[in-house]
Design a protein around this motif. Structure first.
Motif, PDB file in Angstrom:
ATOM      1  N   SER A 187     -14.549   0.763  -7.007  1.00 31.40           N
ATOM      2  CA  SER A 187     -13.673   1.824  -7.509  1.00 31.40           C
ATOM      3  C   SER A 187     -13.773   2.971  -6.505  1.00 31.40           C
ATOM      4  N   HIS A 188     -12.728   3.782  -6.434  1.00 33.10           N
ATOM      5  CA  HIS A 188     -12.768   4.878  -5.460  1.00 33.10           C
ATOM      6  C   HIS A 188     -13.890   5.865  -5.784  1.00 33.10           C
ATOM      7  N   ALA A 189     -14.180   6.017  -7.078  1.00 35.06           N
ATOM      8  CA  ALA A 189     -15.261   6.930  -7.448  1.00 35.06           C
ATOM      9  C   ALA A 189     -16.580   6.442  -6.817  1.00 35.06           C
ATOM     10  N   PHE A 294      -8.726   7.951   7.605  1.00 34.39           N
ATOM     11  CA  PHE A 294      -8.729   9.248   6.922  1.00 34.39           C
ATOM     12  C   PHE A 294      -7.854   9.070   5.702  1.00 34.39           C
ATOM     13  N   ARG A 295      -8.482   9.083   4.514  1.00 30.74           N
ATOM     14  CA  ARG A 295      -7.721   8.865   3.266  1.00 30.74           C
ATOM     15  C   ARG A 295      -7.034  10.181   2.885  1.00 30.74           C
ATOM     16  N   THR A 296      -5.797  10.364   3.359  1.00 28.20           N
ATOM     17  CA  THR A 296      -5.153  11.680   3.163  1.00 28.20           C
ATOM     18  C   THR A 296      -4.839  11.982   1.697  1.00 28.20           C
ATOM     19  N   PHE A 330      -4.942   8.591  10.529  1.00 21.47           N
ATOM     20  CA  PHE A 330      -4.591   9.151   9.227  1.00 21.47           C
ATOM     21  C   PHE A 330      -3.826   8.099   8.446  1.00 21.47           C
ATOM     22  N   ARG A 331      -4.341   7.750   7.299  1.00 21.08           N
ATOM     23  CA  ARG A 331      -3.584   6.846   6.436  1.00 21.08           C
ATOM     24  C   ARG A 331      -2.680   7.703   5.558  1.00 21.08           C
ATOM     25  N   THR A 332      -1.399   7.345   5.480  1.00 21.40           N
ATOM     26  CA  THR A 332      -0.500   8.133   4.629  1.00 21.40           C
ATOM     27  C   THR A 332      -0.962   7.984   3.182  1.00 21.40           C
ATOM     28  N   ILE A 426      -1.050  -0.809  10.146  1.00 22.97           N
ATOM     29  CA  ILE A 426      -1.047  -1.039   8.699  1.00 22.97           C
ATOM     30  C   ILE A 426      -2.412  -1.501   8.193  1.00 22.97           C
ATOM     31  N   MET A 427      -2.600  -1.256   6.914  1.00 25.15           N
ATOM     32  CA  MET A 427      -3.780  -1.782   6.245  1.00 25.15           C
ATOM     33  C   MET A 427      -3.457  -3.227   5.874  1.00 25.15           C
ATOM     34  N   ILE A 428      -4.382  -4.120   6.180  1.00 25.98           N
ATOM     35  CA  ILE A 428      -4.230  -5.504   5.697  1.00 25.98           C
ATOM     36  C   ILE A 428      -5.102  -5.572   4.461  1.00 25.98           C
ATOM     37  N   GLU A 429      -4.487  -5.379   3.319  1.00 23.49           N
ATOM     38  CA  GLU A 429      -5.287  -5.318   2.092  1.00 23.49           C
ATOM     39  C   GLU A 429      -4.637  -6.076   0.940  1.00 23.49           C
ATOM     40  N   THR A 430      -3.597  -6.827   1.268  1.00 21.11           N
ATOM     41  CA  THR A 430      -3.007  -7.696   0.238  1.00 21.11           C
ATOM     42  C   THR A 430      -2.981  -9.115   0.818  1.00 21.11           C
ATOM     43  N   ILE A 449      -8.345  -3.934   8.354  1.00 25.94           N
ATOM     44  CA  ILE A 449      -8.518  -4.802   7.184  1.00 25.94           C
ATOM     45  C   ILE A 449      -9.242  -4.039   6.066  1.00 25.94           C
ATOM     46  N   GLY A 450      -8.538  -3.871   4.969  1.00 24.06           N
ATOM     47  CA  GLY A 450      -9.101  -3.147   3.818  1.00 24.06           C
ATOM     48  C   GLY A 450      -9.639  -4.157   2.826  1.00 24.06           C
ATOM     49  N   THR A 451     -10.924  -4.433   2.947  1.00 26.51           N
ATOM     50  CA  THR A 451     -11.487  -5.516   2.125  1.00 26.51           C
ATOM     51  C   THR A 451     -11.641  -5.142   0.654  1.00 26.51           C
ATOM     52  N   ASN A 452     -11.595  -3.843   0.352  1.00 21.64           N
ATOM     53  CA  ASN A 452     -11.763  -3.468  -1.059  1.00 21.64           C
ATOM     54  C   ASN A 452     -10.594  -3.983  -1.879  1.00 21.64           C
ATOM     55  N   ASP A 453      -9.393  -3.678  -1.420  1.00 21.68           N
ATOM     56  CA  ASP A 453      -8.232  -4.166  -2.158  1.00 21.68           C
ATOM     57  C   ASP A 453      -8.003  -5.644  -1.890  1.00 21.68           C
ATOM     58  N   LEU A 454      -8.302  -6.075  -0.677  1.00 23.55           N
ATOM     59  CA  LEU A 454      -8.090  -7.496  -0.362  1.00 23.55           C
ATOM     60  C   LEU A 454      -8.904  -8.367  -1.320  1.00 23.55           C
ATOM     61  N   ASP A 462     -10.033  -6.933 -10.888  1.00 22.02           N
ATOM     62  CA  ASP A 462      -9.748  -5.503 -10.947  1.00 22.02           C
ATOM     63  C   ASP A 462     -10.940  -4.706 -10.409  1.00 22.02           C
ATOM     64  N   ARG A 463     -10.721  -3.964  -9.335  1.00 19.96           N
ATOM     65  CA  ARG A 463     -11.854  -3.258  -8.721  1.00 19.96           C
ATOM     66  C   ARG A 463     -12.384  -2.127  -9.594  1.00 19.96           C
ATOM     67  N   GLN A 464     -11.614  -1.710 -10.618  1.00 22.24           N
ATOM     68  CA  GLN A 464     -12.073  -0.632 -11.511  1.00 22.24           C
ATOM     69  C   GLN A 464     -12.893  -1.173 -12.674  1.00 22.24           C
ATOM     70  N   CYS A 500     -12.071  -1.670   7.698  1.00 27.01           N
ATOM     71  CA  CYS A 500     -12.463  -0.357   7.171  1.00 27.01           C
ATOM     72  C   CYS A 500     -12.865  -0.403   5.701  1.00 27.01           C
ATOM     73  N   GLY A 501     -12.854  -1.577   5.076  1.00 27.53           N
ATOM     74  CA  GLY A 501     -13.286  -1.651   3.676  1.00 27.53           C
ATOM     75  C   GLY A 501     -14.806  -1.593   3.598  1.00 27.53           C
ATOM     76  N   GLU A 502     -15.316  -1.611   2.382  1.00 24.55           N
ATOM     77  CA  GLU A 502     -16.772  -1.499   2.198  1.00 24.55           C
ATOM     78  C   GLU A 502     -17.526  -2.677   2.834  1.00 24.55           C
TER      79      GLU A 502
HETATM   80  C1  PEP Z   1      -9.540  -0.955   1.127  1.00 27.01           C
HETATM   81  O1  PEP Z   1      -8.756  -1.249   0.224  1.00 27.01           O
HETATM   82  O2  PEP Z   1     -10.370  -1.741   1.601  1.00 27.01           O
HETATM   83  C2  PEP Z   1      -9.524   0.410   1.703  1.00 27.01           C
HETATM   84  C3  PEP Z   1     -10.257   0.723   2.745  1.00 27.01           C
HETATM   85  O3  PEP Z   1      -8.741   1.339   1.097  1.00 27.01           O
HETATM   86  P1  PEP Z   1      -9.137   2.061  -0.269  1.00 27.01           P
HETATM   87  O4  PEP Z   1     -10.551   1.720  -0.599  1.00 27.01           O
HETATM   88  O5  PEP Z   1      -8.929   3.508  -0.065  1.00 27.01           O
HETATM   89  O6  PEP Z   1      -8.171   1.477  -1.250  1.00 27.01           O
END
Ligand code: PEP
Ligand code: MG
Length: 539
Positions: A187-189, A294-296, A330-332, A426-430, A449-454, A462-464, A500-502
């Motif tokens: 989760s972002h928190a 940079f998570r704007t 900067f990520r939009t 682009i973020m590769i997260e889907t 590559i955004g592995t959190n959403d991926l 659900d990541r939350q 760039c994911g966790e």
């Molecule tokens: C991700 O999804 O891996 C990512 C880096 O973006 P965010 O965690 O901000 O959704």
């Protein structure tokens, strides 16, 4: 002593007095006596106006998306807001009893809620929820909705759940730990808590709220424990652990101003993730090679009103100055799902993670998006930046983005404003983006590559949702293969690819990243030293 066992969110240990954060209390409308009734009525009028505008927007969007019938609910809310009896009773209470508007709204609404709840008709009972909804909105507008969790002394924050902006508002130097009853690893928190190096655990046991404010406690993020009022031996053990922890970080500090190189001297580009200007300072402190993400959206979330082009431009230039020539990506604004702003209304969604978020929301709110693009293009003329788009699932989305960028360039040309066109990736997260990585590489300058959403979308987790944490397996072959596919897609068109994911912070993957030949890794500043140390031991 009371020990609660839960889930680890960040493997650090913290100790301090407990501060219970109860949102219901924070937003509770306390009875305050007022002297200027006219001013109070004017304040109330503005809150009505604001609420009506919000409801109008929701109703309008709802009509387009979920159908006229469902959207009628919001029109009904608007009618309730203008109901003469409802308003009359609130006004009478303010004028007659000299109480603040928040209190009057809350009291009158409670009376109506009670009346409707006890009605024999099901339709009438449903009105109770509508009244609560509308009155909560009015009260939130009266309060400015900006009530936040601020710490003025060291504390362990105990809450049901924290929003990303609440974690951001925690002063790092005071936050000794976070304990929540709801939350999950990605989760972002939780990501922000790790970025700020705040120990965090999730304890799914409501009885933790029996803990009194001010009592000494320990958050053990290594074992996933919350220990209230530790006995002497436990207390001493944790004091020792805290000593070890700071000794360990002192050892890591030896890597503070070292280059990130393997034992054979191969350079690895190590960037940091950031959500604020302070994070840029952290990037410098740890001698990282720049900012990879940079998570704007967090800039927007910290403000009640949208940021103008000039305001954004100034922030971006400031970030670039602070980064001192190092590249900043900067990520939009990746808004939606768990990251919301008051001025962009998203109709209620049953599955927000699969809803209006990231690039979808930006393409729908074109004007808002264009302001950000123009500010970024202008900042690109001043410093070393790249633009990155979140949640891309198709080539057509990128084509629309490109059209918007063209429009922005023309508008800036017309205004004779200086700008530059930076690299755009682009973020590769889907999973969709992975499957069409080759096609996307044709219309992008780089991949991250955004592995959190991926992970969330590939494993259907659900990541939350904290209760799914045990199913969350970053080593799942599907994820590893997806990373490989994304890298191949990038290679096919010779564009840069990083992560760039966790998962970028997981040392057990370092060897794999080296084999894949990733161009960079972007991690939380607090992870830099550990990763640099691990890399220094690699061949
Ligand atoms: C991700 O999804 O891996 C990512 C880096 O973006 P965010 O965690 O901000 O959704
Ligand atoms: Mg993401």
């Amino acid at each position: 002593m009371q020990i609660y066992k839960g889930k680890r969110m960040h493997g650090k240990v913290g100790m301090g007095p407990v501060k219970v954060f109860d949102r219901a209390v924070v937003y509770k409308a306390y009875k305050t006596t007022i002297t200027d009734r006219v001013a109070e009525l004017e304040r109330l009028r503005k809150a009505y106006e604001h609420t009506d505008a919000e409801l109008y927007e929701i109703a309008k969007m709802a009509k387009g998306r979920i159908g006229r019938k469902e959207a009628d609910i919001f029109d009904a809310h608007r009618m309730l807001l203008t109901d003469d009896n409802f308003r009359g009773e609130i006004k009478d209470m303010i004028v007659g009893e000299s109480v603040c508007a928040e209190y009057a709204v809350s009291e009158v609404a409670d009376k109506y809620v009670e009346f409707f709840k006890n009605s024999p008709s099901v339709e009438m009972q449903a009105r109770a929820a509508d009244i609560k909804d509308v009155s909560d909105r009015i009260i939130a507008n009266l309060m400015g909705k900006r009530e936040s969790l601020t710490l003025r002394e060291p504390a362990i924050v105990l809450a049901e759940e924290l929003s990303p902006s609440e974690v951001i508002s925690l002063e790092k130097k005071y936050a000794r730990g976070i304990v929540v009853t709801k939350g999950s690893l990605n989760s972002h928190a939780a990501i922000l808590a790790r970025a700020a190096d705040i120990p965090m655990v999730v304890i799914e046991d409501e009885s933790i709220f029996e803990t009194k404010n001010g009592v000494r406690a320990v958050v053990d993020g290594v074992k996933g424990l919350f220990i209230v009022d530790p006995d002497l031996p436990s207390y001493e053990r944790y004091v020792e652990k805290l000593r070890e922890q700071s000794k360990n970080s002192e050892d890591l500090h030896l890597f503070m101003d070292k280059e990130t190189v393997t034992s054979s001297g191969k350079k690895v580009v190590l960037l940091t993730n950031a959500s604020s200007i302070t994070d840029v300072e952290e990037c410098n402190r740890y001698h990282a090679d720049g900012i990879g993400l940079f998570r704007t959206e967090f800039l927007f979330m910290g403000n009640a009103d949208p940021l103008s082009e000039q305001e954004q431009y100034k922030i971006y230039v400031n970030v670039l100055k602070k980064a001192d020539g190092k590249p900043v990506t900067f990520r939009t604004a990746d808004l939606g799902s768990d990251k919301k702003v008051d001025y962009i209304t998203i109709p209620k969604e049953d599955n927000p993670a699969l809803g209006l978020r990231g690039i979808r929301l930006s393409l729908l709110h074109r004007d808002f998006f264009k302001i950000q693009i123009k500010a970024l293009l202008r900042a690109a003329a001043v410093g070393n930046l790249k633009i990155m788009y979140p949640m891309i699932t198709s080539v057509s989305e990128m084509k629309q983005v490109q059209e918007i960028v063209e429009e922005c360039k023309q508008e800036l040309d017309k205004r004779r404003v200086k700008y530059a066109v930076p690299k755009q990736g682009i973020m590769i997260e889907t999973p969709a983006a992975v499957m069409i990585a080759e096609e996307l590489a044709e219309v992008s300058d780089f991949f991250s590559i955004g592995t959190n959403d991926l992970t969330q979308y590939a494993l259907a987790l659900d990541r939350q949702n904290g209760s799914l944490m045990d199913f969350m397996d970053p080593h799942h072959p599907a994820i590893v293969r997806m990373i490989e596919m994304a890298v191949k897609g990038a290679e096919a068109h010779g564009i840069e690819v990083g992560i760039c994911g966790e998962m970028a912070m997981d040392p057990s993957f370092l060897k794999k990243y080296a084999e894949l030949g990733l161009d960079y890794m972007s991690v939380n500043p607090t992870n830099i030293l550990q990763i640099r140390k691990n890399i220094s031991n690699m061949p």
